[in-house]
Design an enzyme around this catalytic site. Sequence first.
Site, PDB file in Angstrom:
ATOM      1  CG  ASP A 211      86.878 -19.470  13.833  1.00 22.66           C
ATOM      2  OD1 ASP A 211      87.602 -19.840  14.775  1.00 22.66           O
ATOM      3  OD2 ASP A 211      87.232 -18.604  13.006  1.00 22.66           O
ATOM      4  CE  LYS A 237      92.286 -15.769  18.329  1.00 19.24           C
ATOM      5  NZ  LYS A 237      92.958 -14.496  18.043  1.00 19.24           N
TER       6      LYS A 237
END
Length: 411
Positions: A211, A237
Site C-alpha cells: 500500500d 494525498k
Amino acid sequence: MSGLPEVPASVAARAAVLDREDPLASYRDAFLTTEGVHAYLDGNSLGRPLKASRDRLVELVDGAWGDRLIRAWDEGWMDAPTELGDTLARVTLGAAPGQTIVADSTTVMLYKLARAALGAQAGRDEIVIDRDNFPTDRFIVEGLADDFGLTVRWLEAPHDSGVTREQVAGVVSERTALVLLSAIAYRSGHIADIPGITAAAHDAGALVLWDLSHATGAIELALDEDGVDLAVGCTYKYLNGGPGSPAFGYVAHRHQATMRQPIQGWMGAADPFAMGEAYQPATGIRRMISGTPPVLAMVPMRTMLDLIDAAGMPAVRAKSRALTAFAVEVAEELLVPLGVTIATPLDPEQRGSHITLDHPEFKAVTARLWERGVIPDFRPPHGLRVGLSPLSTSFHEVAVGLAAIADELTP
C-alpha cells in the site's frame, strides 16, 4: 483562544532561512491558498488544489466533453487508465510502462489485487499483515480470510516505527500466500524496507502487496528494481488529485498473465465493444480494469504529476526530509517540554513526509487548532499528525503550526 501566538524568534529565524534557501519554494505559487488558514499541515490526507487543476477542468468541460461529446472516448478517454498509469509510474513509482492503471477507489483496488494474488497462490492458506495497518487494509484481509477459510498472521509493530524485514522473515512460510503492508505507516510515518521485506517474502514463495498511499509523491520509489509484485495507492494525498480521486494499481509484468481479475467488468474485456456473451480478459495490465474510467477525476492528478515531473522526485524527497527534520527539531524545542512524545522515527531516512506527536489532550487540541486556522489531523488514541507536502508546504507554516500547538498546551 483566538488569533495565533507569536512564533519564538529563534524558530521564526530558522524557518525564514530555510524558506529562502529552498530550491522548490517557487512551486508553492502553483497551489490555491485558503483564506483564514495559516498553516495547512494535512497534505498527507488531502493535498491542496492546484490553480491549473481548476483551469484544466474547465477546459475539459468546454473542450473534450462539451465539444467532442461521446467521440472523446475514441479520441483518448478509453486509454486514460493505462496512459495516466504509465505517467504516474514513470514520475513517481520507478516502474516501466504497461504495469500501472488508474481506476477504482483504493479499497476496491486493494481488494482486487489481494484477491487476484490469493487466486494465483493455490495451496497456500495464510495472509500476513500488521495490526496497526490502515483499517481498510486490515478489513479487506479479514474479509478475504473469512470468505476463503484463510488464516491471518498478525505482526506487531512498535507504535513509533513499523514492520521490519526480520519480523516478516520470521513469520512467512510455505503456507504464506500474501503479505500486505504499507510502505509508509499511516500513523508513525515509518518507511518500510521495501526491497528487504519483498525479498524475505519471496524466499518463502509468498507475494507482497504494498500500500503506497502515504508514499507516492513523497518518497522515491523503485518498484521494478525492488522486485515488487503488486502495489496500490491513493492519489488525493501527495498527488493532489482531490477528494475521491481514483486509486492506482501496479502489477509487475511477470504476474499479469496468471492473475485473474476478480471484478470482471466490461472495460477489462479484450474487446469492450464486442458485447460478447462471455468474459474474455484483455491482455496485460488492462485486464485489471473493471468499469468506466473516472475521466473528470483524473484531471487534477495530471496537473500534479506535471509539477512533480518538473521538480523531480529526488528534489521532492530532499524537501520532505528537510521539512520533517525541521518539524522534529521544533517539536523537541517547543512541545516535548510540555509532555508531547514524538511517535515517529527520528532518523530522516526512516520516515516519510509526516510526523506524529502524541499527547492525551490532542483530540481536543486538534479541534481548537482548526478553529484558529491551523490544520493538522488527529489519529486515535492520542496522535496529532503533522503532514508536510513538499511542493506546497513552507517552513514558516511548520513554525506557525507547532507554535500554535505549544500555545494550546501551555497552561
